[in-house]
Design a protein around this motif. Structure first.
Motif, PDB file in Angstrom:
ATOM      1  N   VAL A   1     -29.758  75.180  39.829  1.00  0.00           N
ATOM      2  CA  VAL A   1     -28.742  75.964  40.152  1.00  0.00           C
ATOM      3  C   VAL A   1     -28.602  75.976  41.679  1.00  0.00           C
ATOM      4  CG1 VAL A   1     -28.138  78.538  40.294  1.00  0.00           C
ATOM      5  CG2 VAL A   1     -29.575  77.704  38.093  1.00  0.00           C
ATOM      6  N   GLN A   2     -27.371  75.996  42.094  1.00  0.00           N
ATOM      7  CA  GLN A   2     -27.121  76.000  43.499  1.00  0.00           C
ATOM      8  C   GLN A   2     -26.338  77.280  43.790  1.00  0.00           C
ATOM      9  OE1 GLN A   2     -25.519  72.906  41.709  1.00  0.00           O
ATOM     10  NE2 GLN A   2     -27.827  72.523  42.092  1.00  0.00           N
ATOM     11  N   LEU A   3     -26.694  77.855  44.982  1.00  0.00           N
ATOM     12  CA  LEU A   3     -26.114  79.218  45.271  1.00  0.00           C
ATOM     13  C   LEU A   3     -25.692  79.172  46.570  1.00  0.00           C
ATOM     14  CD1 LEU A   3     -29.465  81.165  43.881  1.00  0.00           C
ATOM     15  CD2 LEU A   3     -27.302  80.989  42.756  1.00  0.00           C
ATOM     16  N   GLN A   4     -24.470  80.046  46.729  1.00  0.00           N
ATOM     17  CA  GLN A   4     -24.078  79.957  48.106  1.00  0.00           C
ATOM     18  C   GLN A   4     -23.463  81.401  48.306  1.00  0.00           C
ATOM     19  OE1 GLN A   4     -22.938  77.226  50.043  1.00  0.00           O
ATOM     20  NE2 GLN A   4     -22.169  78.737  51.660  1.00  0.00           N
ATOM     21  N   ALA A   5     -24.326  81.837  49.374  1.00  0.00           N
ATOM     22  CA  ALA A   5     -24.125  83.246  49.641  1.00  0.00           C
ATOM     23  C   ALA A   5     -22.961  83.461  50.963  1.00  0.00           C
ATOM     24  CB  ALA A   5     -25.335  83.914  50.182  1.00  0.00           C
ATOM     25  N   SER A   6     -22.226  84.312  50.832  1.00  0.00           N
ATOM     26  CA  SER A   6     -21.165  84.574  52.098  1.00  0.00           C
ATOM     27  C   SER A   6     -20.870  86.014  51.935  1.00  0.00           C
ATOM     28  CB  SER A   6     -20.163  83.840  51.533  1.00  0.00           C
ATOM     29  OG  SER A   6     -19.401  84.359  50.284  1.00  0.00           O
TER      30      SER A   6
ATOM     31  N   LEU B   1     -21.156  91.477  49.927  1.00  0.00           N
ATOM     32  CA  LEU B   1     -21.759  90.149  49.982  1.00  0.00           C
ATOM     33  C   LEU B   1     -21.432  89.442  48.660  1.00  0.00           C
ATOM     34  CD1 LEU B   1     -25.177  90.442  51.630  1.00  0.00           C
ATOM     35  CD2 LEU B   1     -23.024  90.153  52.681  1.00  0.00           C
ATOM     36  N   SER B   2     -21.340  88.166  48.546  1.00  0.00           N
ATOM     37  CA  SER B   2     -21.054  87.424  47.438  1.00  0.00           C
ATOM     38  C   SER B   2     -22.083  86.180  47.312  1.00  0.00           C
ATOM     39  CB  SER B   2     -19.704  86.850  47.369  1.00  0.00           C
ATOM     40  OG  SER B   2     -18.550  87.775  47.221  1.00  0.00           O
ATOM     41  N   CYS B   3     -22.328  86.097  46.141  1.00  0.00           N
ATOM     42  CA  CYS B   3     -23.267  84.733  45.598  1.00  0.00           C
ATOM     43  C   CYS B   3     -22.777  83.843  44.572  1.00  0.00           C
ATOM     44  CB  CYS B   3     -24.685  85.426  45.296  1.00  0.00           C
ATOM     45  SG  CYS B   3     -25.916  83.912  45.010  1.00  0.00           S
ATOM     46  N   ALA B   4     -21.998  82.955  45.009  1.00  0.00           N
ATOM     47  CA  ALA B   4     -21.643  82.019  44.100  1.00  0.00           C
ATOM     48  C   ALA B   4     -22.499  80.867  43.650  1.00  0.00           C
ATOM     49  CB  ALA B   4     -20.243  81.063  44.617  1.00  0.00           C
ATOM     50  N   ALA B   5     -22.641  80.753  42.228  1.00  0.00           N
ATOM     51  CA  ALA B   5     -23.470  80.107  41.660  1.00  0.00           C
ATOM     52  C   ALA B   5     -23.088  78.820  40.705  1.00  0.00           C
ATOM     53  CB  ALA B   5     -24.468  80.877  40.754  1.00  0.00           C
TER      54      ALA B   5
ATOM     55  N   GLU C   1     -30.779  99.644  60.687  1.00  0.00           N
ATOM     56  CA  GLU C   1     -32.108  98.954  59.884  1.00  0.00           C
ATOM     57  C   GLU C   1     -31.537  97.951  58.832  1.00  0.00           C
ATOM     58  OE1 GLU C   1     -31.487 102.229  60.619  1.00  0.00           O
ATOM     59  OE2 GLU C   1     -32.449 103.300  58.946  1.00  0.00           O
ATOM     60  N   ASP C   2     -30.400  98.127  58.402  1.00  0.00           N
ATOM     61  CA  ASP C   2     -30.064  96.964  57.394  1.00  0.00           C
ATOM     62  C   ASP C   2     -29.709  95.611  57.868  1.00  0.00           C
ATOM     63  OD1 ASP C   2     -28.068  99.650  55.818  1.00  0.00           O
ATOM     64  OD2 ASP C   2     -30.282  98.688  55.227  1.00  0.00           O
ATOM     65  N   THR C   3     -29.792  95.598  59.332  1.00  0.00           N
ATOM     66  CA  THR C   3     -29.525  94.122  59.968  1.00  0.00           C
ATOM     67  C   THR C   3     -30.447  93.334  59.570  1.00  0.00           C
ATOM     68  OG1 THR C   3     -28.418  95.298  61.752  1.00  0.00           O
ATOM     69  CG2 THR C   3     -29.366  93.070  62.348  1.00  0.00           C
ATOM     70  N   ALA C   4     -30.028  92.076  58.987  1.00  0.00           N
ATOM     71  CA  ALA C   4     -31.036  90.972  58.742  1.00  0.00           C
ATOM     72  C   ALA C   4     -30.087  89.738  57.860  1.00  0.00           C
ATOM     73  CB  ALA C   4     -31.997  91.465  57.460  1.00  0.00           C
ATOM     74  N   VAL C   5     -30.963  88.718  57.776  1.00  0.00           N
ATOM     75  CA  VAL C   5     -30.174  87.676  57.003  1.00  0.00           C
ATOM     76  C   VAL C   5     -30.586  88.098  55.363  1.00  0.00           C
ATOM     77  CG1 VAL C   5     -30.220  85.229  56.550  1.00  0.00           C
ATOM     78  CG2 VAL C   5     -30.642  85.907  58.777  1.00  0.00           C
ATOM     79  N   TYR C   6     -29.622  87.791  54.583  1.00  0.00           N
ATOM     80  CA  TYR C   6     -29.481  88.153  53.412  1.00  0.00           C
ATOM     81  C   TYR C   6     -29.469  86.926  52.462  1.00  0.00           C
ATOM     82  CZ  TYR C   6     -28.960  93.044  54.077  1.00  0.00           C
ATOM     83  OH  TYR C   6     -29.276  94.723  54.612  1.00  0.00           O
ATOM     84  N   TYR C   7     -30.366  86.830  51.550  1.00  0.00           N
ATOM     85  CA  TYR C   7     -30.366  85.733  50.726  1.00  0.00           C
ATOM     86  C   TYR C   7     -30.299  86.005  49.239  1.00  0.00           C
ATOM     87  CZ  TYR C   7     -32.920  83.713  54.829  1.00  0.00           C
ATOM     88  OH  TYR C   7     -33.330  83.524  55.850  1.00  0.00           O
ATOM     89  N   CYS C   8     -29.326  85.479  48.526  1.00  0.00           N
ATOM     90  CA  CYS C   8     -29.581  85.472  47.091  1.00  0.00           C
ATOM     91  C   CYS C   8     -30.449  84.470  46.353  1.00  0.00           C
ATOM     92  CB  CYS C   8     -28.180  85.452  46.506  1.00  0.00           C
ATOM     93  SG  CYS C   8     -27.083  83.942  46.681  1.00  0.00           S
ATOM     94  N   ALA C   9     -30.727  84.739  45.162  1.00  0.00           N
ATOM     95  CA  ALA C   9     -31.975  83.675  44.535  1.00  0.00           C
ATOM     96  C   ALA C   9     -31.664  84.054  43.063  1.00  0.00           C
ATOM     97  CB  ALA C   9     -33.288  84.241  44.867  1.00  0.00           C
ATOM     98  N   ALA C  10     -31.996  82.983  42.404  1.00  0.00           N
ATOM     99  CA  ALA C  10     -32.007  83.161  40.767  1.00  0.00           C
ATOM    100  C   ALA C  10     -33.129  82.831  40.241  1.00  0.00           C
ATOM    101  CB  ALA C  10     -31.036  81.761  40.399  1.00  0.00           C
ATOM    102  N   ALA C  11     -33.435  83.577  39.246  1.00  0.00           N
ATOM    103  CA  ALA C  11     -34.737  83.167  38.428  1.00  0.00           C
ATOM    104  C   ALA C  11     -34.327  83.222  36.894  1.00  0.00           C
ATOM    105  CB  ALA C  11     -35.467  84.557  38.366  1.00  0.00           C
ATOM    106  N   LEU C  12     -34.726  81.857  36.397  1.00  0.00           N
ATOM    107  CA  LEU C  12     -34.233  81.395  35.167  1.00  0.00           C
ATOM    108  C   LEU C  12     -34.822  82.032  34.056  1.00  0.00           C
ATOM    109  CD1 LEU C  12     -34.471  77.695  35.714  1.00  0.00           C
ATOM    110  CD2 LEU C  12     -32.605  79.043  35.849  1.00  0.00           C
ATOM    111  N   ASP C  13     -34.163  82.618  33.088  1.00  0.00           N
ATOM    112  CA  ASP C  13     -34.827  83.043  31.761  1.00  0.00           C
ATOM    113  C   ASP C  13     -35.736  84.325  31.993  1.00  0.00           C
ATOM    114  OD1 ASP C  13     -35.462  79.722  30.935  1.00  0.00           O
ATOM    115  OD2 ASP C  13     -33.634  81.010  30.229  1.00  0.00           O
ATOM    116  N   GLN C  14     -35.108  84.938  33.152  1.00  0.00           N
ATOM    117  CA  GLN C  14     -35.909  86.468  33.256  1.00  0.00           C
ATOM    118  C   GLN C  14     -34.545  87.405  33.507  1.00  0.00           C
ATOM    119  OE1 GLN C  14     -38.846  86.739  36.112  1.00  0.00           O
ATOM    120  NE2 GLN C  14     -39.524  84.689  36.163  1.00  0.00           N
TER     121      GLN C  14
END
Length: 123
Positions: free
Chosen positions: A1-6, A19-23, A88-101
């Motif tokens: 899975v390839q993920l692209q956050a924007s 935020l969007s996470c395109a998979a 305090e919400d300032t941060a780098v945001y990451y999306c991630a995928a968990a297979l079969d979960q």
């Protein structure tokens, strides 16, 4: 899975961002998607997760009631709507995928990670 956050950017306190996470690479209904964030000098923190179809949602305590996660399996995209933003919400945001979960707040249960998108909330 390839993920692209924007969707990151600079916003004033009280404002909103989406935020969007395109998979790509696998059928979207085969994996849960989570959002995590990492501020400078801090550990990566769970923000929200959404299960495979039909999409139960889970949130970290610090964002409950302000953030909403949703998914559009037809477009292989997961969104994170962030309202009432705080400095305090300032941060780098990451999306991630968990297979079969069905979604988790635990980082190592995620199999794939996208690059981060920076969110900066000014006071």
């Amino acid at each position: 899975v390839q993920l692209q956050a924007s969707g990151g950017g600079l916003v004033q306190a009280g404002g909103s961002l989406r935020l969007s996470c395109a998979a790509s690479g696998r059928t979207s209904s085969s994996y849960a998607v989570g959002w995590f964030r990492q501020a400078p000098g801090k550990e990566r923190e769970f923000v929200a997760a959404i299960s495979r179809s039909p999409g139960s949602a889970y949130y970290g305590d610090s964002v409950k009631g302000r953030f909403t996660i949703s998914r559009d399996n037809a477009k292989n995209t997961v969104h994170l709507q962030m309202n009432s933003l705080k400095p305090e919400d300032t941060a780098v945001y990451y999306c991630a995928a968990a297979l079969d979960q069905e979604g988790s707040h635990i980082r190592h249960e995620y199999d794939y990670w996208g690059q981060g998108t920076l969110v900066t909330v000014s006071s």
